[in-house]
Motif scaffolding. Structure first.
Motif, PDB file in Angstrom:
ATOM      1  N   GLU A  58       0.841  -1.192   0.000  1.00  0.00           N
ATOM      2  CA  GLU A  58       0.000   0.000   0.000  1.00  0.00           C
ATOM      3  C   GLU A  58       0.877   1.242   0.000  1.00  0.00           C
ATOM      4  OE1 GLU A  58      -2.014   0.448   3.999  1.00  0.00           O
ATOM      5  OE2 GLU A  58      -1.372  -1.654   4.095  1.00  0.00           O
ATOM      6  N   VAL A  59       0.317   2.325  -0.540  1.00  0.00           N
ATOM      7  CA  VAL A  59       1.025   3.604  -0.578  1.00  0.00           C
ATOM      8  C   VAL A  59       0.131   4.679   0.044  1.00  0.00           C
ATOM      9  CG1 VAL A  59       2.461   3.046  -2.566  1.00  0.00           C
ATOM     10  CG2 VAL A  59       0.192   4.004  -2.948  1.00  0.00           C
ATOM     11  N   HIS A  60       0.734   5.510   0.910  1.00  0.00           N
ATOM     12  CA  HIS A  60      -0.016   6.583   1.572  1.00  0.00           C
ATOM     13  C   HIS A  60       0.878   7.822   1.656  1.00  0.00           C
ATOM     14  CE1 HIS A  60      -3.092   3.696   2.765  1.00  0.00           C
ATOM     15  NE2 HIS A  60      -2.117   2.903   3.212  1.00  0.00           N
ATOM     16  N   GLY A  61       0.282   8.967   1.481  1.00  0.00           N
ATOM     17  CA  GLY A  61       1.008  10.217   1.584  1.00  0.00           C
ATOM     18  C   GLY A  61       1.208  10.880   0.239  1.00  0.00           C
ATOM     19  N   GLY A  62       1.337  12.200   0.246  1.00  0.00           N
ATOM     20  CA  GLY A  62       1.548  12.940  -0.981  1.00  0.00           C
ATOM     21  C   GLY A  62       0.369  12.859  -1.940  1.00  0.00           C
ATOM     22  N   GLY A  63      -0.827  12.711  -1.389  1.00  0.00           N
ATOM     23  CA  GLY A  63      -2.011  12.588  -2.237  1.00  0.00           C
ATOM     24  C   GLY A  63      -2.365  11.159  -2.592  1.00  0.00           C
ATOM     25  N   TYR A  64      -1.493  10.197  -2.234  1.00  0.00           N
ATOM     26  CA  TYR A  64      -1.760   8.788  -2.524  1.00  0.00           C
ATOM     27  C   TYR A  64      -2.387   8.117  -1.311  1.00  0.00           C
ATOM     28  CZ  TYR A  64       1.363   9.438  -6.502  1.00  0.00           C
ATOM     29  OH  TYR A  64       1.941   9.888  -7.660  1.00  0.00           O
ATOM     30  N   ASP A  65      -3.347   7.230  -1.596  1.00  0.00           N
ATOM     31  CA  ASP A  65      -3.984   6.492  -0.508  1.00  0.00           C
ATOM     32  C   ASP A  65      -4.599   5.238  -1.114  1.00  0.00           C
ATOM     33  OD1 ASP A  65      -4.927   5.771   1.952  1.00  0.00           O
ATOM     34  OD2 ASP A  65      -6.679   7.092   1.895  1.00  0.00           O
ATOM     35  N   ALA A  66      -3.769   4.242  -1.397  1.00  0.00           N
ATOM     36  CA  ALA A  66      -4.236   3.053  -2.104  1.00  0.00           C
ATOM     37  C   ALA A  66      -3.592   1.806  -1.525  1.00  0.00           C
ATOM     38  CB  ALA A  66      -3.912   3.162  -3.590  1.00  0.00           C
ATOM     39  N   ARG A  67      -4.308   0.709  -1.675  1.00  0.00           N
ATOM     40  CA  ARG A  67      -3.814  -0.585  -1.204  1.00  0.00           C
ATOM     41  C   ARG A  67      -4.207  -1.659  -2.210  1.00  0.00           C
ATOM     42  NH1 ARG A  67      -5.054  -3.597   4.648  1.00  0.00           N
ATOM     43  NH2 ARG A  67      -3.910  -5.515   4.154  1.00  0.00           N
ATOM     44  N   GLY A  68      -3.354  -2.673  -2.370  1.00  0.00           N
ATOM     45  CA  GLY A  68      -3.690  -3.760  -3.288  1.00  0.00           C
ATOM     46  C   GLY A  68      -2.477  -4.584  -3.628  1.00  0.00           C
ATOM     47  N   VAL A  69      -2.383  -5.012  -4.888  1.00  0.00           N
ATOM     48  CA  VAL A  69      -1.256  -5.829  -5.343  1.00  0.00           C
ATOM     49  C   VAL A  69      -0.642  -5.173  -6.561  1.00  0.00           C
ATOM     50  CG1 VAL A  69      -2.205  -7.977  -4.444  1.00  0.00           C
ATOM     51  CG2 VAL A  69      -2.748  -7.276  -6.784  1.00  0.00           C
ATOM     52  N   SER A  70       0.607  -5.530  -6.818  1.00  0.00           N
ATOM     53  CA  SER A  70       1.298  -4.952  -7.957  1.00  0.00           C
ATOM     54  C   SER A  70       2.470  -5.834  -8.339  1.00  0.00           C
ATOM     55  CB  SER A  70       1.795  -3.541  -7.633  1.00  0.00           C
ATOM     56  OG  SER A  70       2.003  -2.811  -8.812  1.00  0.00           O
ATOM     57  N   VAL A  71       3.035  -5.571  -9.507  1.00  0.00           N
ATOM     58  CA  VAL A  71       4.255  -6.247  -9.937  1.00  0.00           C
ATOM     59  C   VAL A  71       5.418  -5.660  -9.144  1.00  0.00           C
ATOM     60  CG1 VAL A  71       5.772  -6.693 -11.908  1.00  0.00           C
ATOM     61  CG2 VAL A  71       3.286  -6.603 -12.231  1.00  0.00           C
ATOM     62  N   PRO A  72       6.342  -6.489  -8.651  1.00  0.00           N
ATOM     63  CA  PRO A  72       7.479  -5.956  -7.895  1.00  0.00           C
ATOM     64  C   PRO A  72       8.196  -4.843  -8.659  1.00  0.00           C
ATOM     65  CG  PRO A  72       7.443  -8.339  -7.749  1.00  0.00           C
ATOM     66  CD  PRO A  72       6.369  -7.963  -8.721  1.00  0.00           C
ATOM     67  N   LEU A  73       8.536  -3.783  -7.965  1.00  0.00           N
ATOM     68  CA  LEU A  73       9.228  -2.586  -8.449  1.00  0.00           C
ATOM     69  C   LEU A  73       8.304  -1.605  -9.161  1.00  0.00           C
ATOM     70  CD1 LEU A  73      12.637  -4.013  -9.771  1.00  0.00           C
ATOM     71  CD2 LEU A  73      12.076  -3.138  -7.506  1.00  0.00           C
ATOM     72  N   LEU A  74       7.062  -1.983  -9.483  1.00  0.00           N
ATOM     73  CA  LEU A  74       6.130  -0.995 -10.025  1.00  0.00           C
ATOM     74  C   LEU A  74       5.802  -0.004  -8.921  1.00  0.00           C
ATOM     75  CD1 LEU A  74       4.481  -0.421 -12.648  1.00  0.00           C
ATOM     76  CD2 LEU A  74       2.555  -1.542 -11.523  1.00  0.00           C
ATOM     77  N   PRO A  75       6.008   1.301  -9.150  1.00  0.00           N
ATOM     78  CA  PRO A  75       5.914   2.270  -8.049  1.00  0.00           C
ATOM     79  C   PRO A  75       4.494   2.653  -7.668  1.00  0.00           C
ATOM     80  CG  PRO A  75       6.468   3.391 -10.078  1.00  0.00           C
ATOM     81  CD  PRO A  75       6.459   1.922 -10.402  1.00  0.00           C
ATOM     82  N   VAL A  76       3.503   1.931  -8.190  1.00  0.00           N
ATOM     83  CA  VAL A  76       2.115   2.214  -7.850  1.00  0.00           C
ATOM     84  C   VAL A  76       1.387   0.899  -7.631  1.00  0.00           C
ATOM     85  CG1 VAL A  76       1.887   4.447  -9.007  1.00  0.00           C
ATOM     86  CG2 VAL A  76       1.623   2.345 -10.318  1.00  0.00           C
ATOM     87  N   VAL A  77       0.202   0.972  -7.008  1.00  0.00           N
ATOM     88  CA  VAL A  77      -0.633  -0.212  -6.802  1.00  0.00           C
ATOM     89  C   VAL A  77      -1.323  -0.541  -8.120  1.00  0.00           C
ATOM     90  CG1 VAL A  77      -2.607  -1.166  -5.570  1.00  0.00           C
ATOM     91  CG2 VAL A  77      -0.965   0.292  -4.360  1.00  0.00           C
ATOM     92  N   GLY A  78      -1.037  -1.711  -8.692  1.00  0.00           N
ATOM     93  CA  GLY A  78      -1.580  -2.059  -9.998  1.00  0.00           C
ATOM     94  C   GLY A  78      -3.038  -2.446  -9.958  1.00  0.00           C
ATOM     95  N   ILE A  79      -3.433  -3.272  -8.990  1.00  0.00           N
ATOM     96  CA  ILE A  79      -4.819  -3.691  -8.790  1.00  0.00           C
ATOM     97  C   ILE A  79      -5.154  -3.408  -7.338  1.00  0.00           C
ATOM     98  CG2 ILE A  79      -6.421  -5.641  -8.811  1.00  0.00           C
ATOM     99  CD1 ILE A  79      -4.577  -7.009 -10.834  1.00  0.00           C
ATOM    100  N   GLY A  80      -6.162  -2.589  -7.087  1.00  0.00           N
ATOM    101  CA  GLY A  80      -6.430  -2.260  -5.695  1.00  0.00           C
ATOM    102  C   GLY A  80      -7.589  -1.300  -5.501  1.00  0.00           C
ATOM    103  N   TYR A  81      -7.509  -0.568  -4.397  1.00  0.00           N
ATOM    104  CA  TYR A  81      -8.621   0.313  -4.028  1.00  0.00           C
ATOM    105  C   TYR A  81      -8.118   1.426  -3.119  1.00  0.00           C
ATOM    106  CZ  TYR A  81      -8.454  -2.264   0.388  1.00  0.00           C
ATOM    107  OH  TYR A  81      -8.033  -2.831   1.570  1.00  0.00           O
ATOM    108  N   SER A  82      -8.906   2.475  -3.055  1.00  0.00           N
ATOM    109  CA  SER A  82      -8.674   3.573  -2.118  1.00  0.00           C
ATOM    110  C   SER A  82      -9.982   3.819  -1.380  1.00  0.00           C
ATOM    111  CB  SER A  82      -8.229   4.833  -2.876  1.00  0.00           C
ATOM    112  OG  SER A  82      -9.286   5.299  -3.707  1.00  0.00           O
ATOM    113  N   ASN A  83     -10.105   4.956  -0.737  1.00  0.00           N
ATOM    114  CA  ASN A  83     -11.363   5.265  -0.054  1.00  0.00           C
ATOM    115  C   ASN A  83     -12.499   5.538  -1.032  1.00  0.00           C
ATOM    116  OD1 ASN A  83     -10.334   5.043   2.557  1.00  0.00           O
ATOM    117  ND2 ASN A  83      -9.610   7.169   2.563  1.00  0.00           N
TER     118      ASN A  83
END
Length: 333
Positions: A117-142
């Motif tokens: 999951e990534v939080h902060g700087g406007g990001y608020d998402a959780r899920g799964v992703s390919v290793p090293l991809l800097p964002v959540v590939g499949i997931g959800y936020s609020n």
């Protein structure tokens, strides 16, 4: 024993208008040297290309019958496949949207996805992703949830280039590493590349990469040459719709990680260049399906099972606009 296999002619040299002189993939197929069939990456059916298979159809009939029977047996017992569902507020008990995403990767890809999951700087998402991809590939936020499954649409095209043969080079008609495009000889873009590799005893790489081999890498207007026959004056090139746009998708998914509405999601979807199926549900009450990516417009006479002539008349057109790609937003059923 119940199967009877025949190989009828299903690809015609004419274009249906009576003009048999019009260049067609079938006429080209009969003259492709076998070395051009040997390498992959063409985005076409290697079985359709194989002259050897066509010439030996009767000899392999028994084997084909066995394959057909085996595939039919497999089909009857085959289960699985990726899936995704999105439900609108009118169909859920709490009147909220609901998304189920099931990318069925199977046991052969045990570490392809990682959970974070990534939080902060406007990001608020959780899920799964390919290793090293800097964002959540499949997931959800609020406010939004999204899922991805493999698109499988054709975005790779193969071309048979007319190259300057050794005989033509000797006669001074053209030069080495030239190809015919729009009735003119064009220079390929070539470079020498050195590949370092490790020794592989019994197929298992071991030790440092102390071995190397140099190869000349050439490109035409369509893409890299993956096989060539200079004696015949032919080569096969591969055109990849996502060339030089491979990482643009990351920017689109990055916007999903910061999205608060369906409009925010849509802005990111238009940047996706990978060929995927995308299912989305948002807190503001919208659901949708999209099939984003880069899809070139092909000439109407193109047979996508086979490579096309690279002389110009089968060149790809502009990519389809995002609005023309398959999608469905807030459907009634």
């Amino acid at each position: 024993a119940q199967w009877a296999v025949t190989l009828p002619q299903t690809i015609w040299k004419g274009d249906g208008t009576g003009d048999a002189a019009t260049p067609q993939p079938c006429a080209l197929l009969s003259s492709i040297p076998l070395p051009l069939h040997a390498r992959g990456g063409g985005g076409h059916s290697s079985i359709s290309m194989s002259k050897a298979l066509l010439h030996k159809a009767q000899a392999v009939r028994a084997a084909v019958q066995g394959v057909v029977s085996a595939l039919e047996y497999l089909r009857r017992h085959l289960h699985g496949g990726s899936h995704a569902y999105a439900l609108a507020p009118s169909r859920t008990k709490d009147h909220g949207t609901l998304l189920l995403s099931g990318p069925q990767l199977g046991y052969s890809y045990p570490t392809l996805l990682v959970e974070y999951e990534v939080h902060g700087g406007g990001y608020d998402a959780r899920g799964v992703s390919v290793p090293l991809l800097p964002v959540v590939g499949i997931g959800y936020s609020n406010d939004i949830a999204w899922g991805l499954t493999t698109g499988y649409s054709k975005t790779i095209d193969s071309f048979i280039e007319t190259t300057c043969s050794t005989a033509q080079q000797a006669a001074g008609t053209c030069k080495a590493n030239q190809y015919l495009h729009n009735n003119q000889w064009q220079d390929m873009s070539c470079r020498n590349e050195t590949f370092n590799y490790r020794a592989a005893a019994e197929g298992i790489p071991a030790g440092p990469a102390i071995l190397n081999v140099s190869e000349q890498i050439c490109r035409t207007v369509h893409g890299p040459i993956v096989a060539r026959d200079d004696t015949a004056g032919m080569a096969r090139s591969v055109q990849y719709a996502m060339f030089q746009h491979e990482i643009d998708t990351i920017e689109g998914i990055r916007l999903w990680n910061k999205a608060h509405s369906f409009a925010d999601f849509l802005a990111g979807a238009q940047l996706v260049t990978w060929n995927e199926n995308v299912t989305v549900a948002t807190r503001d009450g919208h659901i949708g399906y999209f099939h984003p990516g880069l899809f070139p417009q092909r000439p109407g006479t193109t047979d996508m099972r086979l490579p096309s002539p690279g002389t110009g008349e089968y060149d790809l057109g502009a990519n389809l606009p995002f609005s023309s790609l398959p999608h469905d937003v807030d459907p009634p059923q």
